[in-house]
Design an enzyme around this catalytic site. Structure first.
Site, PDB file in Angstrom:
ATOM      1  N   LYS A   2       0.834  -1.200   0.000  1.00 60.51           N
ATOM      2  CA  LYS A   2       0.000   0.000   0.000  1.00 60.51           C
ATOM      3  C   LYS A   2       0.879   1.264   0.000  1.00 60.51           C
ATOM      4  CE  LYS A   2      -3.687  -2.629   0.568  1.00 60.51           C
ATOM      5  NZ  LYS A   2      -3.076  -3.957   0.665  1.00 60.51           N
TER       6      LYS A   2
ATOM      7  N   ARG B 241      -4.952  -4.875 -13.011  1.00 59.59           N
ATOM      8  CA  ARG B 241      -3.707  -5.450 -12.522  1.00 59.59           C
ATOM      9  C   ARG B 241      -2.726  -5.502 -13.705  1.00 59.59           C
ATOM     10  NH1 ARG B 241      -2.064  -8.869  -8.618  1.00 59.59           N
ATOM     11  NH2 ARG B 241      -2.953  -7.209  -7.321  1.00 59.59           N
TER      12      ARG B 241
ATOM     13  N   ARG C 148     -15.570  -3.052  -4.544  1.00 62.08           N
ATOM     14  CA  ARG C 148     -14.271  -3.672  -4.809  1.00 62.08           C
ATOM     15  C   ARG C 148     -14.307  -4.516  -6.075  1.00 62.08           C
ATOM     16  NH1 ARG C 148     -14.108  -6.903   0.613  1.00 62.08           N
ATOM     17  NH2 ARG C 148     -16.223  -7.261  -0.185  1.00 62.08           N
TER      18      ARG C 148
ATOM     19  N   ARG D 156     -10.322  -5.969 -13.205  1.00 56.30           N
ATOM     20  CA  ARG D 156     -11.200  -6.667 -12.266  1.00 56.30           C
ATOM     21  C   ARG D 156     -12.395  -5.761 -11.986  1.00 56.30           C
ATOM     22  NH1 ARG D 156      -6.301  -7.272  -8.322  1.00 56.30           N
ATOM     23  NH2 ARG D 156      -6.120  -5.181  -9.180  1.00 56.30           N
TER      24      ARG D 156
ATOM     25  N   ASP E  46      -1.571  -2.032  -9.407  1.00 56.59           N
ATOM     26  CA  ASP E  46      -3.017  -1.848  -9.468  1.00 56.59           C
ATOM     27  C   ASP E  46      -3.308  -0.425  -9.915  1.00 56.59           C
ATOM     28  OD1 ASP E  46      -3.323  -4.418  -8.632  1.00 56.59           O
ATOM     29  OD2 ASP E  46      -4.016  -3.935  -6.618  1.00 56.59           O
TER      30      ASP E  46
ATOM     31  N   GLU F  57      -1.867   0.597  -5.887  1.00 59.85           N
ATOM     32  CA  GLU F  57      -1.060  -0.329  -5.099  1.00 59.85           C
ATOM     33  C   GLU F  57       0.077  -0.860  -5.955  1.00 59.85           C
ATOM     34  OE1 GLU F  57      -3.068  -3.516  -3.092  1.00 59.85           O
ATOM     35  OE2 GLU F  57      -4.657  -2.224  -2.303  1.00 59.85           O
TER      36      GLU F  57
ATOM     37  N   LYS G 152      -8.469   1.561   3.903  1.00 57.30           N
ATOM     38  CA  LYS G 152      -7.982   0.181   3.846  1.00 57.30           C
ATOM     39  C   LYS G 152      -6.786  -0.012   4.764  1.00 57.30           C
ATOM     40  CE  LYS G 152      -5.656   1.169  -0.580  1.00 57.30           C
ATOM     41  NZ  LYS G 152      -5.603   0.782  -2.012  1.00 57.30           N
TER      42      LYS G 152
ATOM     43  N   ASN H  26       1.912  -4.443  -5.759  1.00 54.14           N
ATOM     44  CA  ASN H  26       1.928  -5.740  -5.099  1.00 54.14           C
ATOM     45  C   ASN H  26       3.219  -6.484  -5.410  1.00 54.14           C
ATOM     46  OD1 ASN H  26      -1.086  -6.153  -4.072  1.00 54.14           O
ATOM     47  ND2 ASN H  26      -1.141  -5.094  -6.032  1.00 54.14           N
TER      48      ASN H  26
END
Length: 315
Positions: free
Chosen positions: A124, A209, A232, A224, A272, A280, A159, A282
């Site tokens: 994050k 992603r 979400r 997504r 993301d 984000e 979050k 990841n």
């Protein structure tokens, strides 16, 4: 090449969509020897880093897809590559594992992604390295500050910093009757730091992603898309995955982030992106290989194993 995969228990894998399984399958098809262990199988004894690892064989049977034989205690240095694929949360046990990896790397063990990168590049907080790419963001455990941020933005996402799959993510507005209790819950009464970001309405078109392998973005992202009124888009939260070619903005974001990933020794990352914003980075166990592969025919796992071979020096 001997490859050790460190991951969650094999019986928990959903191989029809699991990116780690896709990596294993590709590596096995090239004749690489696979081994498997969980983080708790790593130990330091007598100054040596050891792992209780089994020889992993993929059977080709969807119902009974693996054999894990001859579990032996052996040096981590016996493997050409160690691939860390343990899912978050990034708790103290995860932290300890990364510290052991850093010790192993001093002995010449090649770990992907590196222990230091996993520690330093919080998924994050990493976006704060690229302020020009992100939406208005606040990181704090102070409930009054978080409430003021929500009031300023009028629509915000809250979050935790250690979750995955969309867990414990809240969309809030200033007039939300549950705002106080949400803030109390997510911050543990002001004891846990969280991230607040301005809500990005383009989420309706998908939370993309973008996989970056050895500094190069994969040509397709997985959008997504939230379903059934859900905020979400995460697949784990019921989002629908749709592979799409990278846009010009996607490539711009990837190009801005990639040099820092390379500098930190991050072989694989999942960016993301919502709308035109990076949300984000990841690095623990980025997913979406299988969905992109199934929808486009692009061998994403092959790109990763290519990069792994180059990094180890066997390509």
């Amino acid at each position: 090449m001997r490859i050790l995969f460190i991951a969650d228990p094999l019986e928990s894998f959903k191989i029809y969509k699991d990116s780690t399984f896709a990596m294993m399958e590709e590596a096995a098809s090239r004749g690489h020897a696979l081994s498997f262990a969980e983080p708790g199988d790593i130990s330091l004894e007598g100054g040596r880093l050891l792992v209780d690892a089994c020889n992993l064989t993929l059977t080709g049977d969807k119902a009974d897809w693996y054999r894990c034989d001859n579990k032996l205690r052996q040096p981590l240095a016996a493997f050409n590559a160690v691939v860390m694929r343990k899912d978050p949360p990034f708790d103290l046990e995860y932290l300890y594992t990364t510290q052991l990896f850093s010790l192993a790397e001093k002995e010449g063990v090649k770990v992907f992604n590196s222990g230091q990168a996993l520690r330093d590049f919080n998924e994050k907080l990493a976006i704060l390295n690229f302020p020009e790419l992100i939406a208005p963001t606040l990181v704090s455990c102070d409930m009054a500050r978080l409430k003021a941020f929500v009031r300023l933005q009028q629509d915000a996402i809250l979050k935790p910093l250690d979750g995955m799959g969309g867990s414990s993510i809240f969309r809030v507005t200033p007039d939300d009757p549950n705002l106080n209790v949400i803030l109390e819950s997510i911050t543990h009464e002001g004891a846990r730091t969280v991230m607040a970001q301005r809500y990005i309405p383009e989420i309706r078109d998908g939370d993309k992603r973008i996989l970056v392998i050895d500094g190069v973005p994969v040509d397709y992202a997985l959008a997504r898309i939230p379903q059934g009124g859900e905020t979400r888009g995460n697949l784990a939260a019921g989002g629908r995955g749709e592979a799409r070619p990278l846009s010009a903005r996607d490539r711009e974001i990837a190009a801005a982030v990639a040099p820092e990933l390379k500098r930190r020794g991050i072989l694989l990352a999942g960016l993301d992106v919502i709308g035109s914003y990076l949300t984000e980075v990841n690095v623990t166990s980025p997913t979406c290989f299988r969905e992109i592969m199934d929808q486009t025919g692009l061998n994403v796992a092959g790109l990763f194993i290519d990069a792994l071979e180059r990094a180890v020096g066997t390509a």
